[in-house]
Motif scaffolding. Structure first.
Motif, PDB file in Angstrom:
ATOM      1  N   PRO A  44       0.927  -1.153  -0.108  1.00  0.00           N
ATOM      2  CA  PRO A  44       0.438   0.023   0.104  1.00  0.00           C
ATOM      3  C   PRO A  44       0.548   1.214   0.257  1.00  0.00           C
ATOM      4  CG  PRO A  44      -0.083  -1.351   2.274  1.00  0.00           C
ATOM      5  CD  PRO A  44       0.615  -2.270   0.713  1.00  0.00           C
ATOM      6  N   ARG A  45       2.057   1.428   0.390  1.00  0.00           N
ATOM      7  CA  ARG A  45       2.852   2.338   0.428  1.00  0.00           C
ATOM      8  C   ARG A  45       4.145   2.720  -0.727  1.00  0.00           C
ATOM      9  NH1 ARG A  45       3.843   2.264   6.681  1.00  0.00           N
ATOM     10  NH2 ARG A  45       2.114   3.153   8.007  1.00  0.00           N
ATOM     11  N   ASP A  46       3.933   0.890  -1.168  1.00  0.00           N
ATOM     12  CA  ASP A  46       4.707   1.053  -2.445  1.00  0.00           C
ATOM     13  C   ASP A  46       4.565   0.159  -3.845  1.00  0.00           C
ATOM     14  OD1 ASP A  46       6.911   0.540  -3.942  1.00  0.00           O
ATOM     15  OD2 ASP A  46       8.714   0.378  -2.713  1.00  0.00           O
ATOM     16  N   SER A  47       4.108   1.093  -4.641  1.00  0.00           N
ATOM     17  CA  SER A  47       3.192  -0.006  -6.057  1.00  0.00           C
ATOM     18  C   SER A  47       3.921  -0.740  -7.044  1.00  0.00           C
ATOM     19  CB  SER A  47       1.875   1.100  -6.505  1.00  0.00           C
ATOM     20  OG  SER A  47       2.777   1.614  -6.995  1.00  0.00           O
ATOM     21  N   ILE A 188       5.376 -13.401   1.300  1.00  0.00           N
ATOM     22  CA  ILE A 188       6.298 -12.653   0.584  1.00  0.00           C
ATOM     23  C   ILE A 188       5.596 -10.810  -0.282  1.00  0.00           C
ATOM     24  CG2 ILE A 188       7.971 -13.298  -1.795  1.00  0.00           C
ATOM     25  CD1 ILE A 188       7.990 -15.732   0.383  1.00  0.00           C
ATOM     26  N   GLU A 189       7.294 -10.776  -0.253  1.00  0.00           N
ATOM     27  CA  GLU A 189       6.596  -9.445  -0.477  1.00  0.00           C
ATOM     28  C   GLU A 189       8.286  -8.899  -1.875  1.00  0.00           C
ATOM     29  OE1 GLU A 189       5.122  -5.883   1.023  1.00  0.00           O
ATOM     30  OE2 GLU A 189       7.213  -5.231   0.876  1.00  0.00           O
ATOM     31  N   TRP A 317      -6.762  -8.135  -1.629  1.00  0.00           N
ATOM     32  CA  TRP A 317      -6.829  -7.265  -0.759  1.00  0.00           C
ATOM     33  C   TRP A 317      -6.735  -8.507   0.662  1.00  0.00           C
ATOM     34  CZ3 TRP A 317      -3.714  -3.532  -0.207  1.00  0.00           C
ATOM     35  CH2 TRP A 317      -3.298  -2.625  -1.551  1.00  0.00           C
ATOM     36  N   LEU A 318      -6.188  -8.310   1.295  1.00  0.00           N
ATOM     37  CA  LEU A 318      -6.651  -8.775   2.729  1.00  0.00           C
ATOM     38  C   LEU A 318      -8.604  -8.402   3.089  1.00  0.00           C
ATOM     39  CD1 LEU A 318      -3.399  -8.495   4.931  1.00  0.00           C
ATOM     40  CD2 LEU A 318      -4.507 -10.723   3.466  1.00  0.00           C
ATOM     41  N   ASP A 319      -8.642  -7.081   2.725  1.00  0.00           N
ATOM     42  CA  ASP A 319      -9.980  -6.469   3.699  1.00  0.00           C
ATOM     43  C   ASP A 319     -10.707  -7.156   2.547  1.00  0.00           C
ATOM     44  OD1 ASP A 319      -8.364  -4.210   2.373  1.00  0.00           O
ATOM     45  OD2 ASP A 319      -8.881  -3.264   3.801  1.00  0.00           O
ATOM     46  N   ASP A 320     -11.086  -7.316   1.462  1.00  0.00           N
ATOM     47  CA  ASP A 320     -11.608  -7.233   0.394  1.00  0.00           C
ATOM     48  C   ASP A 320     -12.852  -8.409   0.439  1.00  0.00           C
ATOM     49  OD1 ASP A 320     -10.477  -5.589  -1.315  1.00  0.00           O
ATOM     50  OD2 ASP A 320      -9.644  -7.640  -2.560  1.00  0.00           O
ATOM     51  N   ASP A 351     -12.453  -9.558  11.897  1.00  0.00           N
ATOM     52  CA  ASP A 351     -12.883  -8.865  13.472  1.00  0.00           C
ATOM     53  C   ASP A 351     -11.368  -8.457  14.309  1.00  0.00           C
ATOM     54  OD1 ASP A 351     -11.196 -11.508  12.644  1.00  0.00           O
ATOM     55  OD2 ASP A 351     -10.371 -11.680  15.026  1.00  0.00           O
ATOM     56  N   VAL A 352     -10.489  -8.192  13.581  1.00  0.00           N
ATOM     57  CA  VAL A 352      -8.735  -7.082  14.135  1.00  0.00           C
ATOM     58  C   VAL A 352      -8.273  -6.582  12.877  1.00  0.00           C
ATOM     59  CG1 VAL A 352      -8.560  -8.804  16.445  1.00  0.00           C
ATOM     60  CG2 VAL A 352      -7.444  -9.040  14.384  1.00  0.00           C
ATOM     61  N   PRO A 353      -7.963  -5.319  13.260  1.00  0.00           N
ATOM     62  CA  PRO A 353      -7.673  -4.572  12.361  1.00  0.00           C
ATOM     63  C   PRO A 353      -6.257  -5.316  11.220  1.00  0.00           C
ATOM     64  CG  PRO A 353      -7.293  -3.479  13.898  1.00  0.00           C
ATOM     65  CD  PRO A 353      -8.336  -4.607  14.010  1.00  0.00           C
ATOM     66  N   PHE A 354      -5.708  -5.191   9.906  1.00  0.00           N
ATOM     67  CA  PHE A 354      -5.644  -5.600   9.264  1.00  0.00           C
ATOM     68  C   PHE A 354      -3.969  -3.833   9.612  1.00  0.00           C
ATOM     69  CE2 PHE A 354      -8.102  -7.783   6.930  1.00  0.00           C
ATOM     70  CZ  PHE A 354      -7.933  -9.084   7.104  1.00  0.00           C
ATOM     71  N   SER A 355      -3.042  -4.566   8.863  1.00  0.00           N
ATOM     72  CA  SER A 355      -1.644  -3.863   9.434  1.00  0.00           C
ATOM     73  C   SER A 355      -1.139  -3.165   7.518  1.00  0.00           C
ATOM     74  CB  SER A 355      -0.373  -3.855   9.759  1.00  0.00           C
ATOM     75  OG  SER A 355       0.325  -3.326   9.830  1.00  0.00           O
TER      76      SER A 355
END
Length: 368
Positions: A44-47, A188-189, A317-320, A351-355
């Motif tokens: 999210p900070r480096d496409s 993995i990134e 995305w994780l939150d999709d 149930d808990v926020p992602f980072s």
């Protein structure tokens, strides 16, 4: 209206096993190899960085933290197709060493494109402290980052509400049935330039798990066994592209065979299976919609077009809220069985926020 309600019943009751958690007969006895979810998105900070996430070992109880490990007898793999033929052009293999009962440590090696290797330590779950162990993040060359260890299960759905709504014994309650459970995650990134074709903007991605022949359970085989860098022979026993395809559209008696084939194998067969499922009278789908969905899920890969916004089904995305996206695109959003207009089950987030920081998944839950 009646036909649409029947369609919901047929699809959602099968989805109640929670994405791909324990979705096939053979994998239910092999949690170390049970791929529960697969995600692919951009940092999210480096496409310019691609993030790949796979989760295995579902339904981990917090009172047993420290008892869940990766198995050395499996090869965990990220597959990337960059020319549209559904065959992996780039692969990232992750292998684990044996768990050391004296030091409580386990190591892993991620091998990118059979070229670059990154070795790190697994972040183990713990019951000793009220706070989880901090994530052990390994930095490799060229901006590669890796993580393996216990994290919160990122999937969210009201599976109990699904069953009770359609059994007539209750309603959706917006309760995340996976809240409080952990999984074993691999993240993995790496730079997009490592996996894209020159000037290419499209990727097909999936995760898979292979077992060594000497530890393999009896089930359907892929056409050819794969050979590892150590000369070991493997057979694929799990794969995952789009979420819930196996759960919703593949009959139980074919799920193990589906897991044992790769996206480019038996495409005509799987397309026919999907088409026959989607043509069932209770689905009441137009033929154009049947063909569209079958084309999306066969070959079964998660697609990313880098020239477009990344949101499921263009990446994940994780939150999709992927299950809502799958169903509300094909169903009347005014159906009274829905939790509320435009929502399937009322569970719209984890149930808990992602980072926003690596490894992105939420920390694991701790025993009370």
């Amino acid at each position: 209206m009646k036909r649409l309600i029947l369609m919901c019943l047929a699809l959602l009751c099968t989805a109640a096993s929670a994405s791909d958690h324990r979705e096939s007969p053979a994998i239910q006895a092999d949690p170390h190899a049970d791929l529960t979810d697969f995600y692919a998105f951009l940092n999210p900070r480096d496409s310019s960085k691609l993030v790949l996430v796979m989760a295995v070992n579902p339904f981990q109880a917090t009172v047993q933290e420290g008892a869940y490990h990766f198995t050395p007898d499996a090869r965990y793999r990220f597959n990337i197709d960059n020319n549209g033929d559904a065959i992996a052009d780039r692969v990232i293999d992750i292998r684990f060493g044996a768990y050391d009962t004296a030091t409580h440590k386990q190591s892993y090696t991620a091998r990118i494109n059979n070229d670059i290797s990154v070795t790190g330590l697994v972040t183990e779950g713990t019951r000793i402290t009220r706070e989880p162990n901090p994530p052990i993040i390994t930095d490799g060359p060229q901006g590669i980052r890796t993580f393996a260890g216990t994290r919160d299960d990122p999937f969210f759905i009201d599976t109990v509400g699904v069953q009770r709504t359609f059994a007539g014994t209750g309603r959706f309650t917006a309760t995340d049935a996976l809240a409080g459970y952990n999984v074993s995650a691999i993240v993995i990134e790496l730079p997009l330039s490592m996996v894209t074709a020159p000037r290419g903007t499209k990727l097909g991605l999936w995760a898979s798990v292979d077992r060594k022949d000497n530890s393999r359970s009896q089930q359907a085989e892929i056409e050819q066994p794969a050979t590892g860098e150590r000369g070991e022979k493997f057979h694929q026993i799990q794969r995952l592209g789009n979420p819930a395809v196996k759960v919703i559209f593949i009959p139980d008696e074919l799920k193990d065979l589906y897991n044992a084939t790769r996206p480019h194998e038996k495409v005509a067969m799987w397309t026919n299976v999907l088409v026959n499922t989607l043509r069932a009278p209770q689905f009441s789908l137009k033929e154009s919609e049947v063909q569209r969905l079958a084309g999306l899920f066969a070959p079964d890969m998660l697609h990313i077009d880098l020239s477009k916004p990344i949101k499921f089904p263009n990446g994940r995305w994780l939150d999709d809220d992927s299950i809502d996206i799958i169903f509300t695109s094909n169903l009347d959003t005014d159906l009274p069985i829905l939790y509320r207009r435009g929502e399937l089950d009322g569970v719209n987030h984890n149930d808990v926020p992602f980072s926003n920081d690596f490894p992105y998944l939420a920390p694991p839950h701790q025993a009370p």
